[in-house]
Design an enzyme around this catalytic site. Structure first.
Site, PDB file in Angstrom:
ATOM      1  N   THR A   1       0.796  -1.225   0.000  1.00  0.00           N
ATOM      2  CA  THR A   1       0.000   0.000   0.000  1.00  0.00           C
ATOM      3  C   THR A   1       0.831   1.278   0.000  1.00  0.00           C
ATOM      4  O   THR A   1       1.985   1.281   0.443  1.00  0.00           O
ATOM      5  CB  THR A   1      -0.897   0.011   1.260  1.00  0.00           C
ATOM      6  OG1 THR A   1      -1.588   1.241   1.380  1.00  0.00           O
ATOM      7  CG2 THR A   1      -0.065  -0.178   2.530  1.00  0.00           C
ATOM      8  N   ASP A   2       0.210   2.356  -0.458  1.00  0.00           N
ATOM      9  CA  ASP A   2       0.819   3.685  -0.376  1.00  0.00           C
ATOM     10  C   ASP A   2       0.938   4.171   1.063  1.00  0.00           C
ATOM     11  O   ASP A   2       1.690   5.108   1.344  1.00  0.00           O
ATOM     12  CB  ASP A   2      -0.001   4.688  -1.195  1.00  0.00           C
ATOM     13  CG  ASP A   2      -1.447   4.798  -0.717  1.00  0.00           C
ATOM     14  OD1 ASP A   2      -2.005   3.783  -0.269  1.00  0.00           O
ATOM     15  OD2 ASP A   2      -2.020   5.897  -0.800  1.00  0.00           O
TER      16      ASP A   2
ATOM     17  N   TYR B   1      -2.010   0.723  10.374  1.00  0.00           N
ATOM     18  CA  TYR B   1      -2.160  -0.033   9.122  1.00  0.00           C
ATOM     19  C   TYR B   1      -0.885   0.052   8.283  1.00  0.00           C
ATOM     20  O   TYR B   1      -0.336  -0.976   7.858  1.00  0.00           O
ATOM     21  CB  TYR B   1      -3.347   0.494   8.318  1.00  0.00           C
ATOM     22  CG  TYR B   1      -3.461  -0.116   6.943  1.00  0.00           C
ATOM     23  CD1 TYR B   1      -3.779  -1.460   6.778  1.00  0.00           C
ATOM     24  CD2 TYR B   1      -3.226   0.641   5.800  1.00  0.00           C
ATOM     25  CE1 TYR B   1      -3.872  -2.031   5.515  1.00  0.00           C
ATOM     26  CE2 TYR B   1      -3.317   0.088   4.542  1.00  0.00           C
ATOM     27  CZ  TYR B   1      -3.634  -1.247   4.396  1.00  0.00           C
ATOM     28  OH  TYR B   1      -3.711  -1.810   3.148  1.00  0.00           O
TER      29      TYR B   1
ATOM     30  N   LYS C   1       1.750  -3.025   7.424  1.00  0.00           N
ATOM     31  CA  LYS C   1       2.034  -3.400   6.034  1.00  0.00           C
ATOM     32  C   LYS C   1       3.531  -3.265   5.735  1.00  0.00           C
ATOM     33  O   LYS C   1       4.107  -4.099   5.019  1.00  0.00           O
ATOM     34  CB  LYS C   1       1.218  -2.533   5.074  1.00  0.00           C
ATOM     35  CG  LYS C   1      -0.279  -2.792   5.104  1.00  0.00           C
ATOM     36  CD  LYS C   1      -0.651  -4.163   4.579  1.00  0.00           C
ATOM     37  CE  LYS C   1      -0.529  -4.246   3.075  1.00  0.00           C
ATOM     38  NZ  LYS C   1      -1.006  -5.556   2.539  1.00  0.00           N
TER      39      LYS C   1
ATOM     40  N   TRP D   1      -5.690   3.721  -3.429  1.00  0.00           N
ATOM     41  CA  TRP D   1      -7.002   4.268  -3.806  1.00  0.00           C
ATOM     42  C   TRP D   1      -7.778   3.280  -4.687  1.00  0.00           C
ATOM     43  O   TRP D   1      -8.302   3.631  -5.742  1.00  0.00           O
ATOM     44  CB  TRP D   1      -6.830   5.597  -4.532  1.00  0.00           C
ATOM     45  CG  TRP D   1      -6.360   6.748  -3.696  1.00  0.00           C
ATOM     46  CD1 TRP D   1      -5.500   6.698  -2.636  1.00  0.00           C
ATOM     47  CD2 TRP D   1      -6.705   8.132  -3.853  1.00  0.00           C
ATOM     48  NE1 TRP D   1      -5.282   7.953  -2.113  1.00  0.00           N
ATOM     49  CE2 TRP D   1      -6.013   8.855  -2.845  1.00  0.00           C
ATOM     50  CE3 TRP D   1      -7.510   8.829  -4.741  1.00  0.00           C
ATOM     51  CZ2 TRP D   1      -6.113  10.246  -2.714  1.00  0.00           C
ATOM     52  CZ3 TRP D   1      -7.603  10.199  -4.607  1.00  0.00           C
ATOM     53  CH2 TRP D   1      -6.920  10.899  -3.607  1.00  0.00           C
TER      54      TRP D   1
END
Length: 225
Positions: free
Chosen positions: A31-32, A55, A59, A80
């Site tokens: 994830t970003d 989160y 990750k 997104w």
């Protein structure tokens, strides 16, 4: 917090350990949110991570666990994400737009809306190429749809497309607001645009424009809200 780390750190580590024991490559989605959003240009894979919340931290540790256990891995960061299934921003906006004539949406968080369908196609392409052209391309890559936008602009685009294909869909006014007027329990990066040039250079995967993918997917998403 404990559950987040069990799922996002320990789970990938167990998978990577099992893959290492049986000589199986692993492709993992990240994830970003491993970045803090302080950048002003798109994040490359080499840039320092600094997650803001649980989160993102869980990750990030999951990514590192895979790197520590298994050489033959691909970590694919995206952001997104939306699609016809599950809960996501596009479906939420379309549902709210049927009930409210005005919606207040954050305007100071920037990213790249990314269709789940496009991520799936990128994953299939990466896996296929790694089997047919097994040169050393393991590592971390970014994949998002091309272009960037803020959440309020994205919401307006969603409603514009919904009306264009369904004249009965109500008109919705999007009111841009700063994040300070929409507090969340978890801090979110203000800028999380990802540089996707590496996956294009190594795998010839060119992400489609976010608006093109939204136009393609909105009819199917409208059927599933």
């Amino acid at each position: 917090v404990e559950l987040a780390f069990k799922i996002n750190r320990d789970g990938p580590r167990y998978l990577a350990e099992a893959c290492a024991q049986h000589n199986i490559p692993l492709l993992h989605i990240s994830t970003d949110y491993v970045f803090d959003g302080s950048a002003t240009t798109p994040y490359t894979e080499e840039m320092t991570i600094h997650p803001l919340g649980v989160y993102g931290a869980s990750k990030a540790e999951g990514e590192q666990a895979i790197r520590d256990c298994l050489q033959e891995h691909i970590i694919l960061r995206t952001a997104w994400v939306y699609g016809a299934n599950g809960n996501n921003f596009v479906k939420t906006m379309l549902r709210l737009g049927q009930k409210h004539s005005e919606l207040r949406v954050v305007c100071d968080q920037f990213g790249s809306p990314t269709a789940a369908v496009d991520i799936a196609e990128a994953i299939i392409s990466v896996i296929s190429q790694m089997y047919t052209q097994p040169q050393e391309r393991w590592g971390t890559y970014h994949f998002c749809n091309a272009g960037s936008i803020n959440w309020s602009e994205f919401a307006q685009a969603i409603f514009t497309e919904a009306v264009s294909i369904n004249s009965d869909y109500p008109s919705v006014k999007v009111i841009p607001i700063p994040s300070s007027e929409y507090p969340t329990k978890a801090a979110r990066p203000g800028y999380s645009v990802l540089d996707c040039s590496a996956i294009e250079n190594k795998f010839s995967i060119k992400p489609p424009l976010w608006l093109s993918s939204l136009k393609r997917d909105i009819p199917n998403i409208l059927k599933n809200i």
